[in-house]
Write a protein that holds these residues in place. Structure first.
Motif, PDB file in Angstrom:
ATOM      1  N   ALA A  13       0.832  -1.204   0.000  1.00  0.00           N
ATOM      2  CA  ALA A  13       0.000   0.000   0.000  1.00  0.00           C
ATOM      3  C   ALA A  13       0.867   1.254   0.000  1.00  0.00           C
ATOM      4  N   ILE A  14       1.849   1.317   0.895  1.00  0.00           N
ATOM      5  CA  ILE A  14       2.686   2.523   0.958  1.00  0.00           C
ATOM      6  C   ILE A  14       3.568   2.614  -0.273  1.00  0.00           C
ATOM      7  N   ALA A  15       4.049   1.444  -0.747  1.00  0.00           N
ATOM      8  CA  ALA A  15       4.909   1.469  -1.926  1.00  0.00           C
ATOM      9  C   ALA A  15       4.156   2.031  -3.131  1.00  0.00           C
ATOM     10  N   LYS A  55       3.485   9.232  -6.010  1.00  0.00           N
ATOM     11  CA  LYS A  55       4.314  10.417  -5.798  1.00  0.00           C
ATOM     12  C   LYS A  55       5.353  10.574  -6.915  1.00  0.00           C
ATOM     13  N   VAL A  56       5.953   9.447  -7.320  1.00  0.00           N
ATOM     14  CA  VAL A  56       6.966   9.494  -8.373  1.00  0.00           C
ATOM     15  C   VAL A  56       6.343  10.009  -9.660  1.00  0.00           C
ATOM     16  N   LEU A  97       1.715   4.111  -2.960  1.00  0.00           N
ATOM     17  CA  LEU A  97       1.572   5.543  -2.701  1.00  0.00           C
ATOM     18  C   LEU A  97       2.839   6.272  -3.148  1.00  0.00           C
ATOM     19  N   ALA A  98       3.997   5.653  -2.883  1.00  0.00           N
ATOM     20  CA  ALA A  98       5.263   6.229  -3.340  1.00  0.00           C
ATOM     21  C   ALA A  98       5.303   6.288  -4.866  1.00  0.00           C
ATOM     22  N   PHE A  99       4.763   5.253  -5.501  1.00  0.00           N
ATOM     23  CA  PHE A  99       4.689   5.229  -6.971  1.00  0.00           C
ATOM     24  C   PHE A  99       3.881   6.420  -7.490  1.00  0.00           C
ATOM     25  N   ALA A 112       5.685  13.689  -9.396  1.00  0.00           N
ATOM     26  CA  ALA A 112       6.936  14.455  -9.465  1.00  0.00           C
ATOM     27  C   ALA A 112       7.451  14.516 -10.897  1.00  0.00           C
TER      28      ALA A 112
END
Lengths: 296, 300
Positions: free
Chosen positions: B91-93, B99-100, B95-97, B103
């Motif tokens: 789930a957090i990973a 964000k990437v 979310l990081a995706f 960005a």
């Protein structure tokens, strides 16, 4: 220049360590992710801000924010996890309920601040610089390093040397067995949530002060940093988390200085994804991750 | 009826778009992947479609599938490192995706327009074409449920170790789950671009992630009815009570906590379960020997 960037990275990395330690401690104990941890962090910064605004000295605000964040974290446990833990497979429900609490806290902070970016009033913390071996280090940075070292030391002492700490580790290993030996899981959860919340609160205050910006959405990136730290450092490992957090801080400072500040987060997360390909168990070799089914 | 349609058209369109995203979110959960990466897939599809539609002469029947294709590709690429991650950390990973992706969209200004985004996208989608696409996605989801793939997904979601012991490759089917989720997300991201004239990176941020997750949790994580109920309720809610619309974040949060605590399967799934249960009871009373068959089918 390079050494200066590394120093700045170590300082911000040490704050990440404070935040990530609580996050990994919670996961280690209850095996459930607390996505509201970022909001507790943000709450700490807000509480300290309003303490300073009403005229209290910064130190009082810091201590008050620490305690209040711990209490908020206990409330998070009560609302998001107490009932969920009884479900058969609580993993996904816990993600949802903690995200729910996260949203409520964010909304409260948004209404309080009218969606503005707040910053501590000028002179909250004395701005002084020292030159050590040609490096510029501010009083704030020294205080951060000392404070983080003291808190991490206290946490290690608490976990390793006290009866409470042994109870925490017992519940982390096996909740049922611990309960049979008379350890109250509920009280262990309350304590770990308080400690994790207090650490997050302090981290929030320090971040809010050193970047001079307090914002209702400030918790979200730090939740992602905590995730990076946990994957690299290993779940529940205190030294792993500290080393990984400092590594993250330095990498971030270097990418911001030499590559691009817009892309800094994207580069860090991409590096993490690449690292996962080659170090499936995290860089410190703990069996954090598993392709097979070890859900329970 | 006509009057009803015109006054509520924006609500209906919003419902249809979030329905598509909700199926993208749901299919990942059905495969046992705790992905919340739908926002990232939607951004990929949305940007590709927006850029192709404004800068090239490529016909629409190529552009729209291209959005779905880049979403599927994103799902494929994302699934490789994430295969190493344990349940909840996915789930957090993801979310990081997200964000990437955001960005990158902010950084490559020449292509994406940076923070302003791409504007003046031709608006070719209307309510009817959105409804058609939503039906298509419902049909795809329905067919997946009828095939071996659907049964493998269900097995993975219930217990990975049992599925693995039956010879199911977790990695392979999680990859397929990511790709289907990515394709649906990319498709609807593209449709959204062709509906709202413009696309900007922050539209795919945390709020998007949370809204879609709320829809699926509220509606239900396994049945076809789930996203329909969830998206329907979430579309109507702000119309019913204005104060709720001002504090949408908090309303989302409260709904998530209440539903997951007290109705963990969601509204739609609970209804489907109740209907199925009654139907099976009635059939079981008249033809007892069919009971076992029905159970076997249901436990798939």
């Amino acid at each position: 220049m390079l050494a200066q960037q590394i120093l700045n990275g170590v300082v911000s990395g040490s704050i990440y360590a404070l935040f990530a330690l609580g996050f990994t401690l919670l996961f280690g104990v209850q095996k459930l992710l607390n996505l509201a941890h970022g909001a507790v962090f943000m709450a700490g910064a807000f509480i300290a801000y309003y303490c300073v605004i009403i005229g209290l000295p910064f130190w009082v605000g810091l201590v008050f924010a620490m305690i209040a964040s711990g209490v908020i974290s206990i409330i998070v446990e009560l609302v998001a996890f107490r009932q969920i833990r009884k479900q058969v497979d609580p993993e996904f429900p816990a993600i949802v309920s903690s995200l729910g609490v996260d949203l409520i806290l964010i909304n409260i902070a948004q209404n309080l601040s009218n969606t503005r970016v707040l910053s501590m009033p000028f002179g909250t913390f004395p701005i002084e610089f020292y030159n050590i071996f040609g490096l510029r280090i501010s009083l704030l940075q020294i205080v951060i390093l000392v404070l983080v070292a003291a808190l991490v030391g206290a946490l290690v002492y608490y976990l390793q040397k006290t009866s409470f700490g042994r109870q925490v580790r017992a519940v982390a290993q096996n909740e049922r067995a611990a309960a049979l030996l008379g350890v109250s899981a509920a009280s262990v959860y309350r304590q770990t949530f308080f400690i994790a919340g207090a650490l997050a609160g302090v981290a929030g205050v320090l971040i809010g002060l050193s970047f001079n910006s307090i914002h209702f959405l400030m918790g979200e990136p730090y939740l992602l940093y905590a995730f990076v730290v946990v994957v690299i450092g290993g779940i529940g490992s205190v030294p792993g988390a500290v080393v990984a957090a400092i590594l993250l801080g330095v990498t971030q400072a270097l990418t911001k200085a030499y590559l691009s500040s817009t892309l800094s987060d994207a580069i860090i997360f991409s590096l993490l994804f690449v690292a996962l390909l080659f170090f499936p168990n995290g860089l410190f070799g703990r069996a954090v991750l598993s392709a097979g089914g070890d859900r329970k | 009826m006509i009057h009803f349609y015109y006054s509520y058209q924006p609500v209906i369109d919003f419902f249809l778009l979030s329905l598509g995203f909700a199926y993208s979110q749901q299919i990942a959960l059905r495969a046992g992947v705790f992905s919340i990466g739908t926002a990232g897939f939607a951004a990929l599809g949305g940007y590709l479609v927006a850029i192709l539609a404004t800068r090239t002469e490529v016909p629409m029947w190529v552009i729209i599938p291209a959005g779905a294709a880049i979403g599927a590709l994103g799902g494929y690429v994302l699934s490789i490192p994430l295969a190493r991650l344990r349940g909840a950390f996915v789930a957090i990973a993801t979310l990081a995706f997200v964000k990437v992706i955001i960005a990158l969209a902010l950084y490559f200004e020449d292509l994406t327009g940076g923070a302003i985004g791409v504007t003046n996208i031709p608006r070719i989608m209307d309510t009817w074409s959105l409804a058609l696409m939503a039906l298509l996605v419902i049909y795809v989801n329905w067919s997946i449920g009828r095939t071996t793939l659907g049964r493998i997904f269900a097995a993975l979601a219930q217990d990975e170790s049992v599925a693995a012991s039956l010879g199911v490759s977790i990695r392979r089917y999680h990859m397929i789950g990511f790709m289907v989720s990515g394709a649906i997300g990319g498709l609807f991201g593209g449709l959204q671009s062709l509906y709202v004239y413009n696309i900007e990176p922050n539209a795919f941020g945390f709020a998007f992630v949370v809204t879609i997750l709320t829809v699926v949790v509220l509606g239900g994580r396994t049945t076809l009815l789930g996203p329909i109920m969830g998206a329907g309720i979430m579309a109507i809610l702000p119309e019913v009570a204005r104060p709720l619309a001002d504090n949408r974040t908090m309303v989302n949060g409260i709904i998530m906590i209440l539903v997951i605590t007290f109705l963990p399967r969601g509204v739609g799934d609970t209804i489907v379960d109740a209907v199925r249960h009654r139907w099976r009871q009635r059939r079981g009373a008249s033809r007892p020997q069919k009971q076992e068959v029905a159970d076997a089918v249901a436990s798939d």
